[in-house]
Motif scaffolding. Structure first.
Motif, PDB file in Angstrom:
ATOM      1  N   UNK A  92       0.794  -1.097   0.037  1.00 34.58           N
ATOM      2  CA  UNK A  92      -0.127   0.031  -0.038  1.00 34.58           C
ATOM      3  C   UNK A  92       0.906   1.372  -0.013  1.00 34.58           C
ATOM      4  N   UNK A  93       2.124   1.433  -0.418  1.00 34.98           N
ATOM      5  CA  UNK A  93       2.747   2.263  -0.620  1.00 34.98           C
ATOM      6  C   UNK A  93       2.357   3.467  -1.479  1.00 34.98           C
ATOM      7  N   UNK A  94       1.434   3.329  -2.387  1.00 35.20           N
ATOM      8  CA  UNK A  94       0.805   4.118  -3.262  1.00 35.20           C
ATOM      9  C   UNK A  94       0.083   5.214  -2.227  1.00 35.20           C
ATOM     10  N   UNK A  95      -0.684   4.546  -1.269  1.00 38.96           N
ATOM     11  CA  UNK A  95      -1.431   5.292  -0.200  1.00 38.96           C
ATOM     12  C   UNK A  95      -0.535   6.151   0.669  1.00 38.96           C
ATOM     13  N   UNK A  96       0.859   5.529   1.041  1.00 38.48           N
ATOM     14  CA  UNK A  96       1.720   6.250   1.790  1.00 38.48           C
ATOM     15  C   UNK A  96       2.310   7.431   1.109  1.00 38.48           C
ATOM     16  N   UNK A  97       2.568   7.305  -0.010  1.00 44.25           N
ATOM     17  CA  UNK A  97       3.262   8.367  -0.756  1.00 44.25           C
ATOM     18  C   UNK A  97       2.263   9.237  -0.928  1.00 44.25           C
ATOM     19  N   UNK A  98       0.946   9.314  -1.600  1.00 49.33           N
ATOM     20  CA  UNK A  98      -0.214  10.064  -1.454  1.00 49.33           C
ATOM     21  C   UNK A  98      -0.393  10.787  -0.218  1.00 49.33           C
ATOM     22  N   UNK A  99      -0.446  10.226   0.773  1.00 46.99           N
ATOM     23  CA  UNK A  99      -0.371  10.739   2.230  1.00 46.99           C
ATOM     24  C   UNK A  99       0.543  11.636   2.808  1.00 46.99           C
ATOM     25  N   UNK A 100       1.799  11.222   2.052  1.00 46.28           N
ATOM     26  CA  UNK A 100       2.779  12.347   2.507  1.00 46.28           C
ATOM     27  C   UNK A 100       2.731  13.510   1.674  1.00 46.28           C
ATOM     28  N   UNK A 101       2.259  13.382   0.300  1.00 47.38           N
ATOM     29  CA  UNK A 101       1.985  14.688  -0.576  1.00 47.38           C
ATOM     30  C   UNK A 101       0.918  15.371   0.194  1.00 47.38           C
ATOM     31  N   UNK A 102      -0.101  14.712   0.595  1.00 42.56           N
ATOM     32  CA  UNK A 102      -1.127  15.443   1.135  1.00 42.56           C
ATOM     33  C   UNK A 102      -0.874  16.210   2.335  1.00 42.56           C
ATOM     34  N   UNK A 103      -0.125  15.749   3.369  1.00 42.67           N
ATOM     35  CA  UNK A 103       0.225  16.057   4.503  1.00 42.67           C
ATOM     36  C   UNK A 103       1.146  17.390   4.260  1.00 42.67           C
ATOM     37  N   UNK A 104       2.017  17.465   3.355  1.00 43.20           N
ATOM     38  CA  UNK A 104       2.923  18.579   3.173  1.00 43.20           C
ATOM     39  C   UNK A 104       2.141  19.835   2.471  1.00 43.20           C
ATOM     40  N   UNK A 105       1.275  19.294   1.584  1.00 39.41           N
ATOM     41  CA  UNK A 105       0.273  20.325   1.113  1.00 39.41           C
ATOM     42  C   UNK A 105      -0.361  20.896   2.216  1.00 39.41           C
ATOM     43  N   UNK A 106      -1.103  20.161   2.956  1.00 36.02           N
ATOM     44  CA  UNK A 106      -1.850  20.595   3.985  1.00 36.02           C
ATOM     45  C   UNK A 106      -1.084  21.663   4.886  1.00 36.02           C
ATOM     46  N   UNK A 107       0.018  21.154   5.292  1.00 34.45           N
ATOM     47  CA  UNK A 107       0.938  22.019   6.052  1.00 34.45           C
ATOM     48  C   UNK A 107       1.424  23.261   5.542  1.00 34.45           C
ATOM     49  N   UNK A 108       1.439  23.279   4.260  1.00 37.16           N
ATOM     50  CA  UNK A 108       1.516  24.378   3.584  1.00 37.16           C
ATOM     51  C   UNK A 108       1.037  25.492   3.058  1.00 37.16           C
TER      52      UNK A 108
END
Length: 432
Positions: free
Chosen positions: A233-249
């Motif tokens: 499920x690394x597809x979801x891990x990768x998407x989750x990191x992208x989403x979290x960094x976008x939300x933080x920014x």
């Protein structure tokens, strides 16, 4: 990680690189942490005192990572928005006494991890990855990414009925070869010590696994598909990191609605019951300590939990063109049709009507299409970290994901647009 517009393949390009660089859960969390560091997150250690500072933080434990962003104005009782995922995938893992062999073949003893599609590991060039633990308990990542091992299949001349149904004995038929000659105790460990530049006598333990060395790639006439390993499920891990960094920014209001979190667990494929699995205490401990570090009380913790929502993101089944009868007739998720909402009334998935509304709203805000998945009544349903998270922590949890083919194969298949569509949805959810 990419901030590309929808259907721009730069996000999927990043996913391919992430998959190739993450052959084990330990590599996956190390690579995720590196992306977070670039976005300004900092690691906090469980053995140290936590403070009330704002900003991005993350905890690493083995093959698990919990990351969160505390915006300015967050109160002790501010709820969380959590993206849940897992870092492990079915594969062949090295046994404690690895050196074995027969008839002048040198082999490596392996144990089957998770629900692997065993035939997909046959006649495939395999590397080794994982971690080595030294006597001082420090760990070193290992990534031998070249053809090193192979599980050879029996020739059809010696099994004339093989195409009528392949039957593999997990103990006898899945042992890979890696050379010729007499078996020597300690051979594998000496090889890995040399590869890693470590004294072999300093190595006290290891967690090693095989991976296909064939790189992930676009597939199809128009490159509208992606084939690669460990999408579950690394597809979801990768998407989750992208989403979290976008939300933080994006910044925050004076009193933010929620604190965004990424929870990437290990050991989902064998039940999640470990100190790094979803059924362990890690997520609850991190969230509680975040509340208490900001001066919160038990009442604040209870209020935060009551308003918390988790999207458990894991892959699901796209309709298979060669086996449509195995799918529910009214629910046929397609690649590049957007993320899927996964439903099972027997709670193998944790989605209910209110969860559906949360997911649909996130997709609407992101301008992302979505689909529904439910199993054929005659085909037992799998499960995820979703029901575990809901039951263990008492928080609203919704099961979603991306539709793929060949789940649990050494090489899986998804639509090339779906990874970024998922990341868009998760970004909208975390920024709610």
């Amino acid at each position: 990680m990419s901030n590309a517009t929808p259907f721009d393949r730069s996000h999927t390009d990043g996913l391919l690189s992430f998959l190739a660089a993450s052959p084990s859960p330990y590599h996956a969390v190390a690579n995720a942490a590196a992306h977070l560091e670039k976005a300004g997150f900092r690691q906090v250690h469980e053995t140290e005192t936590w403070d009330a500072t704002t900003g991005g933080k993350y905890v690493l434990r083995g093959g698990a990572l919990i990351a969160w962003y505390v915006p300015e104005g967050a109160l002790p009782g501010t709820p969380f928005r959590i993206v849940g995922a897992h870092t492990d995938s079915p594969n062949l893992r090295v046994k404690p006494v690895p050196d074995t062999g027969a008839h002048n073949w040198r082999q490596i003893a392996v144990e089957i991890y998770g629900g692997a599609l065993l035939n997909t590991w046959l006649d495939r060039d395999l590397g080794l990855s994982g971690r080595l633990t030294l006597r001082d308990r420090s760990t070193h990542l290992v990534h031998v990414d070249r053809p090193l091992l192979r599980v050879p299949q029996l020739a059809i001349h010696l099994d004339r009925q093989v195409n009528d149904g392949l039957k593999l004995n997990r103990q006898r038929h899945m042992t890979p070869v890696w050379g010729l000659g007499k078996t020597e105790e300690g051979d594998l460990l000496r090889f890995l010590a040399e590869e890693s530049g470590l004294p072999v006598e300093d190595i006290a333990g290891w967690d090693l696994m095989t991976h296909s060395v064939e790189p992930p790639a676009y597939l199809g006439r128009d490159r509208e598909l992606v084939a690669g390993p460990r999408m579950d499920n690394l597809l979801s891990v990768h998407a989750g990191v992208a989403a979290l960094t976008a939300a933080a920014g994006r910044g925050a209001d004076a009193e933010p609605a929620a604190i965004p979190v990424l929870a990437a667990f290990d050991h989902e494929e064998n039940g999640s019951q470990s100190d790094t699995g979803a059924d362990g205490p890690l997520l609850g401990s991190v969230l509680e300590r975040s509340v208490f570090a900001r001066g919160g009380s038990y009442e604040d913790r209870a209020r935060a939990w009551a308003g918390t929502v988790c999207l458990s993101s894991d892959t699901g089944h796209a309709v298979h063109p060669n086996y449509p009868e195995r799918h529910e007739p009214g629910h046929h998720p397609l690649p590049n049709g957007g993320p899927i909402l996964k439903v099972n009334v027997n709670q193998r998935y944790s989605t209910d009507g209110s969860g559906r509304a949360v997911f649909a709203a996130a997709c609407d805000r992101a301008g992302v299409p979505w689909q529904s998945f439910v199993s054929n009544n005659d085909v037992p349903c799998g499960t995820t970290i979703g029901p575990i998270t809901a039951a263990r922590h008492g928080i609203t949890t919704v099961d979603i994901g991306v539709a793929i083919l060949s789940m649990h194969s050494a090489r899986e298949l998804c639509g090339a647009d779906d990874p970024y569509l998922l990341a868009n949805c998760l970004t909208a959810f975390l920024g709610e």
